[in-house]
Design a protein around this motif. Structure first.
Motif, PDB file in Angstrom:
ATOM      1  N   VAL A 102       0.858  -1.185   0.000  1.00 44.76           N
ATOM      2  CA  VAL A 102       0.000   0.000   0.000  1.00 44.76           C
ATOM      3  C   VAL A 102       0.895   1.236   0.000  1.00 44.76           C
ATOM      4  N   ARG A 103       0.672   2.107  -0.958  1.00 47.78           N
ATOM      5  CA  ARG A 103       1.429   3.361  -1.012  1.00 47.78           C
ATOM      6  C   ARG A 103       0.730   4.403  -0.153  1.00 47.78           C
ATOM      7  N   THR A 104       1.518   5.216   0.562  1.00 45.53           N
ATOM      8  CA  THR A 104       0.923   6.266   1.396  1.00 45.53           C
ATOM      9  C   THR A 104       1.537   7.621   1.040  1.00 45.53           C
ATOM     10  N   ALA A 105       0.830   8.679   1.386  1.00 43.83           N
ATOM     11  CA  ALA A 105       1.344  10.034   1.161  1.00 43.83           C
ATOM     12  C   ALA A 105       0.758  10.967   2.219  1.00 43.83           C
ATOM     13  N   ASP A 114       5.522  26.830   4.219  1.00 41.28           N
ATOM     14  CA  ASP A 114       6.233  25.548   4.030  1.00 41.28           C
ATOM     15  C   ASP A 114       5.280  24.437   3.586  1.00 41.28           C
ATOM     16  N   ARG A 115       5.807  23.559   2.769  1.00 42.65           N
ATOM     17  CA  ARG A 115       5.081  22.348   2.377  1.00 42.65           C
ATOM     18  C   ARG A 115       5.982  21.160   2.696  1.00 42.65           C
ATOM     19  N   HIS A 116       5.500  20.300   3.527  1.00 42.04           N
ATOM     20  CA  HIS A 116       6.250  19.078   3.830  1.00 42.04           C
ATOM     21  C   HIS A 116       5.554  17.910   3.143  1.00 42.04           C
ATOM     22  N   VAL A 117       6.312  17.133   2.396  1.00 44.92           N
ATOM     23  CA  VAL A 117       5.730  16.001   1.666  1.00 44.92           C
ATOM     24  C   VAL A 117       6.393  14.714   2.134  1.00 44.92           C
ATOM     25  N   LEU A 118       5.547  13.775   2.593  1.00 38.17           N
ATOM     26  CA  LEU A 118       6.042  12.444   2.969  1.00 38.17           C
ATOM     27  C   LEU A 118       5.479  11.426   1.988  1.00 38.17           C
ATOM     28  N   GLY A 119       6.368  10.657   1.398  1.00 34.46           N
ATOM     29  CA  GLY A 119       5.931   9.477   0.650  1.00 34.46           C
ATOM     30  C   GLY A 119       6.058   8.287   1.570  1.00 34.46           C
ATOM     31  N   GLY A 120       5.445   7.196   1.218  1.00 37.00           N
ATOM     32  CA  GLY A 120       5.585   6.028   2.080  1.00 37.00           C
ATOM     33  C   GLY A 120       4.947   4.790   1.491  1.00 37.00           C
ATOM     34  N   LEU A 121       5.110   3.719   2.229  1.00 37.72           N
ATOM     35  CA  LEU A 121       4.447   2.465   1.873  1.00 37.72           C
ATOM     36  C   LEU A 121       4.331   1.625   3.138  1.00 37.72           C
ATOM     37  N   HIS A 122       3.391   0.691   3.104  1.00 35.72           N
ATOM     38  CA  HIS A 122       3.362  -0.340   4.144  1.00 35.72           C
ATOM     39  C   HIS A 122       2.882  -1.646   3.537  1.00 35.72           C
ATOM     40  N   SER A 123       3.028  -2.717   4.294  1.00 31.90           N
ATOM     41  CA  SER A 123       2.628  -4.060   3.849  1.00 31.90           C
ATOM     42  C   SER A 123       3.433  -4.530   2.636  1.00 31.90           C
ATOM     43  N   LEU A 124       4.682  -4.088   2.578  1.00 30.56           N
ATOM     44  CA  LEU A 124       5.602  -4.628   1.565  1.00 30.56           C
ATOM     45  C   LEU A 124       6.267  -5.843   2.236  1.00 30.56           C
ATOM     46  N   THR A 125       5.710  -7.012   1.989  1.00 27.98           N
ATOM     47  CA  THR A 125       6.142  -8.223   2.696  1.00 27.98           C
ATOM     48  C   THR A 125       7.240  -8.909   1.904  1.00 27.98           C
ATOM     49  N   VAL A 126       8.375  -9.082   2.556  1.00 29.53           N
ATOM     50  CA  VAL A 126       9.546  -9.648   1.880  1.00 29.53           C
ATOM     51  C   VAL A 126      10.122 -10.780   2.719  1.00 29.53           C
ATOM     52  N   ASP A 171       7.415  -7.229   7.148  1.00 28.97           N
ATOM     53  CA  ASP A 171       6.493  -6.356   6.416  1.00 28.97           C
ATOM     54  C   ASP A 171       7.083  -4.955   6.518  1.00 28.97           C
ATOM     55  N   VAL A 172       7.590  -4.444   5.428  1.00 31.84           N
ATOM     56  CA  VAL A 172       8.237  -3.131   5.490  1.00 31.84           C
ATOM     57  C   VAL A 172       7.178  -2.029   5.538  1.00 31.84           C
ATOM     58  N   ALA A 173       7.307  -1.150   6.534  1.00 34.24           N
ATOM     59  CA  ALA A 173       6.546   0.106   6.538  1.00 34.24           C
ATOM     60  C   ALA A 173       7.587   1.219   6.533  1.00 34.24           C
ATOM     61  N   ALA A 174       7.419   2.187   5.656  1.00 36.30           N
ATOM     62  CA  ALA A 174       8.407   3.269   5.549  1.00 36.30           C
ATOM     63  C   ALA A 174       7.706   4.570   5.192  1.00 36.30           C
ATOM     64  N   ARG A 175       8.277   5.645   5.692  1.00 39.73           N
ATOM     65  CA  ARG A 175       7.877   6.982   5.222  1.00 39.73           C
ATOM     66  C   ARG A 175       9.157   7.758   4.974  1.00 39.73           C
ATOM     67  N   TRP A 176       9.149   8.507   3.908  1.00 39.10           N
ATOM     68  CA  TRP A 176      10.334   9.303   3.599  1.00 39.10           C
ATOM     69  C   TRP A 176       9.893  10.724   3.265  1.00 39.10           C
ATOM     70  N   ARG A 177      10.787  11.663   3.583  1.00 36.02           N
ATOM     71  CA  ARG A 177      10.462  13.083   3.392  1.00 36.02           C
ATOM     72  C   ARG A 177      11.231  13.641   2.203  1.00 36.02           C
ATOM     73  N   TYR A 178      10.472  14.198   1.274  1.00 37.30           N
ATOM     74  CA  TYR A 178      11.083  14.903   0.138  1.00 37.30           C
ATOM     75  C   TYR A 178      11.482  16.288   0.617  1.00 37.30           C
ATOM     76  N   TYR A 226       8.421   7.255  -6.119  1.00 35.66           N
ATOM     77  CA  TYR A 226       7.883   6.165  -5.296  1.00 35.66           C
ATOM     78  C   TYR A 226       8.354   4.808  -5.822  1.00 35.66           C
ATOM     79  N   GLU A 227       8.202   4.632  -7.124  1.00 42.01           N
ATOM     80  CA  GLU A 227       8.553   3.345  -7.726  1.00 42.01           C
ATOM     81  C   GLU A 227      10.046   3.047  -7.525  1.00 42.01           C
ATOM     82  N   SER A 228      10.849   4.097  -7.655  1.00 40.25           N
ATOM     83  CA  SER A 228      12.279   3.930  -7.464  1.00 40.25           C
ATOM     84  C   SER A 228      12.584   3.543  -6.011  1.00 40.25           C
TER      85      SER A 228
END
Ligand SMILES: O=c1[nH]c(=O)c2[nH]c(=O)[nH]c2[nH]1
Length: 303
Positions: free
Chosen positions: A129-132, A140-152, A182-189, A204-206
């Protein structure tokens, strides 16, 4: 008027949701079968219900063990595996006249690393699942991309050794275990990218691919090491990402002891426990860079 007698109606019993993972590792290219199996027996179990007599009760624990022992020879299709179980129970015990066997099979794809499908690192098909999140704070604009339930999952090239031992430590050291999370991650642009014209889809895909590649590629001395590898890979390759936070459960896979059934188990049949699980969480950042608190406000949990 006499009350009608109370009688036992239809009944069945067994072990539900046996999480069995079979790794086929005859060659360097491992295969994985990941099933959730339920076994239920039908037949003459009246005495157990009516008289406390267990002479016919094939223990649910025995049914579970049978599932693990049968997995040692390979699972194949879930239908074929369930038919083997059905034949076994109905032919081994006269009073077992039938039953119901059910399986869920979880699909895994090979992680593509360095352009080719990896030999022993897998990603659960199609559940990420992709999150934003966007936070506006004045100009200011803060943008977080993310994902969860990336099961590896990797079937080898993972270990856990050198940890301290005290009177409560029973865990054995290993240099060859399954590592699953299950990877959950958020990253800040940051700066340049905080702009609706930026190609967030490509970024995101990258990131998703970089996380998978880093998970697959290096030997894992601990999930902590792997988490840091994954976060570092993203920051190294994506200059527009300022920081990344990761939350990763250590989904334990225990080697099943098949010795009581006269079978060896060279890291092939595993019990996939769902709890408790280790929980490994960390932020990976660029040295000296500030992390604006406003960007992360309201994020539930670690990330
Ligand atoms: O990768 C791991 N990290 C730990 O902190 C830990 N603790 C544990 O019991 N097993 C593991 N595995």
């Amino acid at each position: 008027m006499t009350e009608p007698a109370i009688v036992l109606g239809a009944n069945q019993y067994g072990k539900a949701e046996v999480r069995v993972v079979k790794v086929t590792r005859d060659t360097a290219r491992h295969e994985i079968d990941d099933l959730n199996v339920t076994s239920q027996l039908r037949g003459d179990f009246a005495a157990a219900h009516l008289a406390g007599d267990n002479a016919h009760v094939v223990a649910t624990d025995t049914q579970k063990n049978t599932i693990f022992a049968f997995a040692r020879d390979g699972i194949g299709s879930p239908e074929a595996f369930l038919l083997r179980l059905a034949d076994h129970f109905t032919s081994s015990f006269d009073w077992v006249s039938g039953g119901r066997w059910e399986a869920e099979r979880f699909a895994w794809d090979r992680i593509v690393a360095d352009g080719s499908p990896h030999d022993h690192a897998f990603v659960r098909s199609g559940q990420v699942v992709r999150t934003a999140v966007v936070v506006a704070d004045g100009a200011d604009r803060h943008v977080l991309g993310g994902l969860h339930s990336l099961t590896v999952l990797k079937t080898t090239e993972s270990g856990f050794e050198g940890f301290p031992r005290d009177r409560y430590t029973t865990l054995q050291e290993t240099s060859d275990r399954i590592l699953a999370t299950d990877v959950a991650a958020r990253w800040r642009y940051d700066g340049v990218a905080a702009d609706a014209g930026f190609d967030y889809d490509a970024a995101y895909e990258s990131v998703r691919l970089l996380l998978l590649e880093a998970f697959a590629e290096r030997y894992s001395a601990a999930l902590q090491t792997t988490l840091f590898d994954m976060g570092s890979r993203v920051l190294e390759r994506r200059p527009e990402i300022a920081e990344i936070r990761l939350s990763m459960p250590n989904k334990h896979h225990f080697v099943v002891d098949l010795a009581p059934f006269g079978l060896d188990n060279p890291n092939e049949v595993f019990f996939a426990a769902d709890r408790p699980y280790g929980l490994i969480e960390a932020a990976v950042t660029r040295a000296g860079a500030a992390s604006p608190a406003a960007a992360w406000e309201g994020i539930a949990g670690f990330c």
